[in-house]
Design an enzyme around this catalytic site. Structure first.
Site, mmCIF file in Angstrom:
data_model
loop_
_atom_site.group_PDB
_atom_site.id
_atom_site.type_symbol
_atom_site.label_atom_id
_atom_site.label_comp_id
_atom_site.label_asym_id
_atom_site.label_seq_id
_atom_site.Cartn_x
_atom_site.Cartn_y
_atom_site.Cartn_z
ATOM 1 N N ASP A 130 -71.905 74.977 -43.837
ATOM 2 C CA ASP A 130 -71.512 74.799 -42.436
ATOM 3 C C ASP A 130 -70.316 73.855 -42.289
ATOM 4 O OD1 ASP A 130 -72.616 72.365 -42.995
ATOM 5 O OD2 ASP A 130 -74.003 72.328 -41.299
ATOM 6 N N TYR A 177 -56.112 111.810 -20.749
ATOM 7 C CA TYR A 177 -57.047 111.588 -21.851
ATOM 8 C C TYR A 177 -56.783 112.600 -22.948
ATOM 9 C CZ TYR A 177 -61.167 111.841 -24.765
ATOM 10 O OH TYR A 177 -61.987 111.863 -25.863
ATOM 11 N N ARG A 218 -80.409 73.334 -34.482
ATOM 12 C CA ARG A 218 -79.655 72.942 -33.283
ATOM 13 C C ARG A 218 -78.773 74.063 -32.726
ATOM 14 N NH1 ARG A 218 -79.943 67.574 -35.921
ATOM 15 N NH2 ARG A 218 -78.679 68.522 -37.544
#
Ligand code: UD1
Length: 446
Positions: free
Chosen positions: A102, A363, A15
């Protein structure tokens, strides 16, 4: 009384409609099976045995050394799954507890209560039952009408209409007297090509043995079967994590939009503003203010840091650092105490020394910046020549002017200065001023 825990995790999880094994779907940043493994470990004091099948290699990788595993191939039902555990577990414990991979909400307290009930009742088997709003596909708990003792679990496929009306169902979490379990598993009949673990209940009851049952809270034992349930579980677990942190002294302006994963720690008196995501192994100190709109992953922040609308991955901040809005700290960015980093800056694999400032649009990659350095607007370390990465070193107290390009490998000394728009291709000695394209050392920096 000793207990061995078997976690069933070999099923496909149809499922979920996923290529990923069901038990590896994540909840608050961790695969759901790991919550069950932790509960089992805490309960038994030993590593559980996980029965793996679908995606066995992946599941094994995720479990690492937190659990032992045994392969069930092919998957012929829950009884067949427990049979695979027999050679590893027989003779190791008095009781065997079966849990599903589960059911991440199962708590040690509930499992402990179940074992205590099992022992008190001197039961051969003990079930954890529940009453979901819709009991459709669950095994029904069939009780004797006069004694109310459990006589069998009737799977819904086999249930007569009056049995389908039973509201009490099997959670799948069961405890057995170990010797009896191992002796009787081979007696399980084959139905629809499978061996149902649940058929042991009828066998035990028919032998006149005690089958005990304990009712649990639906939310705790109902498995995560599909993505809708997964999302429900995520919300619930998140609320649990947030509550734990708030009770430990963390302020959340809006817990419903504060997303903190299970492995994160936060110190007291820290304030988390809305839409903040704290992930992985992130550690945040005390008295910080984080958010709104931050994503901080696998990063460590000291005390009294302030971070606004920024993204961190694998960064470290010492105490009293402020960052953002709109900063990006990448792996191995290290900001020492009292660093200020403003908007639109990116730092990767670089260290900014104590009190360094990098206010706007810069940077820094592969750089080591000393204490109290000022990185003005638009400074860039040109650290990559197309093939290799190179280092930029900047000494303490130096001022790097706006829009300076530092073409690595390059060193700018201590208390030096670069002019706006310089392209620095050669080292700049301590205490000098360099400017131009390419930059030349013009004079002492006075
Ligand atoms: C099972 C129970 C049912 C209970 C329900 C609760 C049986 C026959 N039925 O139903 O009474 O109400 O759980 O959710 O036990 N698994 C394996 N190998 C297999 C088959 C399953 O490891 O060959 C694992 C799955 O990965 C899962 C667990 O066992 O973690 C349960 O499997 P699932 O198919 O969801 O159970 P059901 O048969 O629906």
């Amino acid at each position: 009384m000793s207990v061995a825990v078997v976690i069933l995790a070999a099923g496909l999880g149809t499922r979920m409609k996923s290529e990923l094994p069901k038990v590896l779907h994540r909840l608050c940043g961790r695969p759901m099976v790991t919550y069950v493994v932790d509960a089992a470990q805490e309960l038994a004091g030993t590593r559980p045995l996980v029965v793996v099948g679908h995606g066995a290699e992946l599941v094994r990788q995720v479990l690492g050394d937190t659990a032992d595993t045994v392969l069930q191939e092919p998957q012929l039902g829950t009884g067949h799954a427990v049979m695979q555990a027999q050679s590893a577990l027989q003779g190791t414990a008095d009781m065997v507890l079966v849990v599903y991979g589960d059911t991440p909400f199962i708590t040690v307290e509930t499992l402990r209560a179940m074992l205590e009930h099992h022992t008190r009742e001197q039961a051969t088997a003990t079930l954890l039952t529940f009453r979901p709003p819709d009991p459709l596909r669950f095994g029904r708990i069939f009780r004797d009408v006069t004694t109310d003792r459990v006589r069998a679990i009737v799977e819904f496929k086999e249930a007569a209409p009056e049995q389908l009306a039973i509201k009490e169902v099997n959670s799948g979490i069961m405890c057995f007297q170990a010797d009896w379990l191992w002796a009787n598993l081979p007696n399980l009949p084959i139905k629809h090509g499978e061996r149902y673990l649940t058929d042991l209940i009828e066998i035990a009851a028919a032998e006149g043995r005690t089958v005990a049952a304990l009712e649990a809270n639906t939310d705790e034992v109902l498995g995560i079967d599909d993505r809708a349930r997964l999302a429900w579980a995520e919300v619930r677990l998140r609320a649990r994590i947030n509550e734990r942190l708030m009770l430990a002294g963390v302020t959340m302006i809006d817990p419903a939009t504060t997303y903190i994963e299970a492995g994160v720690t936060i110190g007291a008196d820290t304030i988390i503003l809305p839409n903040t995501h704290l992930r992985g192994k992130t550690v945040i100190g005390e008295n910080c203010k984080i958010g709104p709109n931050c994503v901080i992953e696998d990063s460590t922040l000291g005390d009294r840091c302030v971070v606004k609308a920024s993204f961190f991955e694998g960064a470290t901040l010492e105490d009293d650092v402020d960052v953002g809005p709109f900063a990006h700290l990448r792996k191995d960015a290290y900001l020492c105490s009292h660093v200020h980093m403003g908007n639109f800056g990116e730092v990767k694999n670089s260290r900014l020394g104590p009190g360094a400032k990098m206010g706007h649009f810069s940077y820094l990659g592969d750089a080591d910046v000393g204490a109290d350095v000022n990185i003005s607007c638009g400074v860039i370390t040109c650290n990559y020549d197309g093939k290799n990465k190179h280092k930029t070193l900047i000494g303490e107290g130096t001022f790097i002017g706006s829009d300076t390009m530092l073409v690595a490998p390059v060193t700018v000394g201590k208390h030096a200065k670069t002019g706006a728009g310089s392209v620095v291709t050669h080292d700049v000695p301590d205490g000098t001023l360099a400017y131009g394209v390419p930059a030349r050392v013009r004079k002492q920096n006075k």
